[in-house]
Design an enzyme around this catalytic site. Structure first.
Site, PDB file in Angstrom:
ATOM      1  N   ASP A   1       0.868  -1.168   0.000  1.00  0.00           N
ATOM      2  CA  ASP A   1       0.000   0.000   0.000  1.00  0.00           C
ATOM      3  C   ASP A   1       0.915   1.231   0.000  1.00  0.00           C
ATOM      4  O   ASP A   1       2.126   1.123   0.220  1.00  0.00           O
ATOM      5  CB  ASP A   1      -0.884  -0.042   1.244  1.00  0.00           C
ATOM      6  CG  ASP A   1      -1.703   1.206   1.439  1.00  0.00           C
ATOM      7  OD1 ASP A   1      -2.389   1.623   0.487  1.00  0.00           O
ATOM      8  OD2 ASP A   1      -1.651   1.778   2.539  1.00  0.00           O
TER       9      ASP A   1
ATOM     10  N   ASP B   1      -0.306   5.151   0.938  1.00  0.00           N
ATOM     11  CA  ASP B   1      -0.618   6.158   1.955  1.00  0.00           C
ATOM     12  C   ASP B   1      -0.684   5.536   3.341  1.00  0.00           C
ATOM     13  O   ASP B   1      -1.485   4.635   3.594  1.00  0.00           O
ATOM     14  CB  ASP B   1      -1.937   6.850   1.623  1.00  0.00           C
ATOM     15  CG  ASP B   1      -1.815   7.735   0.391  1.00  0.00           C
ATOM     16  OD1 ASP B   1      -0.775   8.395   0.246  1.00  0.00           O
ATOM     17  OD2 ASP B   1      -2.755   7.768  -0.426  1.00  0.00           O
TER      18      ASP B   1
END
Length: 243
Positions: free
Chosen positions: A14, A16
């Protein structure tokens, strides 16, 4: 039925909150700047933004906020155009913050990426943030060739459904053409963990400022600092499996 143990072939990150603490000091002030530019009196403080992170995707987050607080706007014929305009402006403000060096990588991230590359473990990204945001963060923190370290970058609206829907992971796995049992997802939040698990992936969680305290009971492990992973990658080559 358990699959046989497979050597680790790929790490799927991922972005953020996982690669960098981008939400509180990056996306949040960028949203607020875009609102001000449009003459809107909307302001997302740190606590409110933390609540809004339950909705993945910037455009989706604005729509959710408006539905809660200014629902009369939803039926306006120009509402969709306003959301897209706000998101474009927000992205520009965010990219400026990244370029200024305001959003460093979290501890252990660079070491983990370099260790994986040295071991021949492939790298991929599965994120709801835009492709421009991903490239900007990688370039600003790791150098102009960093995007090329990743075999697959799944970002933005490449799939319609956002996490916790597993669509982005399915898309990345198809592009990687690697068995799920040989891949490990790395997330910072429960919605990311749910997306990875729904795609059949083991998931390691590194909680961020906003996600600390969420339920990670279904994770393969929870670590505060990714340098722990970078030091154990050779051992994990023999251990990662998926049930």
């Amino acid at each position: 039925m358990a699959h046989a143990h497979r050597p680790l072939q790929a790490l799927i990150f991922d972005v953020d909150g996982t690669l960098a603490e981008t939400e509180k000091d990056g996306h949040r002030p960028a949203f607020n700047a875009a609102f001000a530019e449009q003459g809107l009196d909307w302001y997302w403080d740190e606590q409110h933004y933390g609540d809004l992170l339950a909705v993945a995707g910037g455009k989706e987050r604005i729509r959710h906020f408006v539905a809660q607080t200014h629902s009369e706007l939803l039926a306006g014929e120009h509402f969709d155009a306003l959301i897209h305009r706000l998101h474009r402006q927000k992205t520009a403000h965010y990219l400026a913050r990244v370029a200024a060096g305001s959003l460093p990588l979290r501890p252990g991230v660079a070491e983990t990426l370099r260790a994986a590359r040295s071991l021949g473990i492939r790298l991929a990204i599965a994120s709801t943030t835009t492709l421009d945001n991903v490239h900007a963060l990688l370039n600003a923190t790791l150098g102009p060739s960093a995007s090329s370290w990743f075999d697959v970058i799944g970002a933005g609206d490449v799939v319609a459904a956002k996490k916790p829907d597993p669509a982005i992971y399915h898309w990345v796995l198809q592009k990687l053409d690697a068995p799920k049992s040989a891949c490990l997802a790395i997330e910072d939040s429960r919605i990311g963990l749910l997306a990875a698990r729904a795609a059949g992936l083991a998931c390691l969680v590194t909680p961020s400022a906003y996600s600390a305290g969420q339920d990670f009971s279904d994770a393969a492990g929870v670590i505060e600092d990714l340098s722990v992973l970078s030091k154990t990658l050779p051992r994990r080559q023999k251990q990662v499996s998926q049930n």
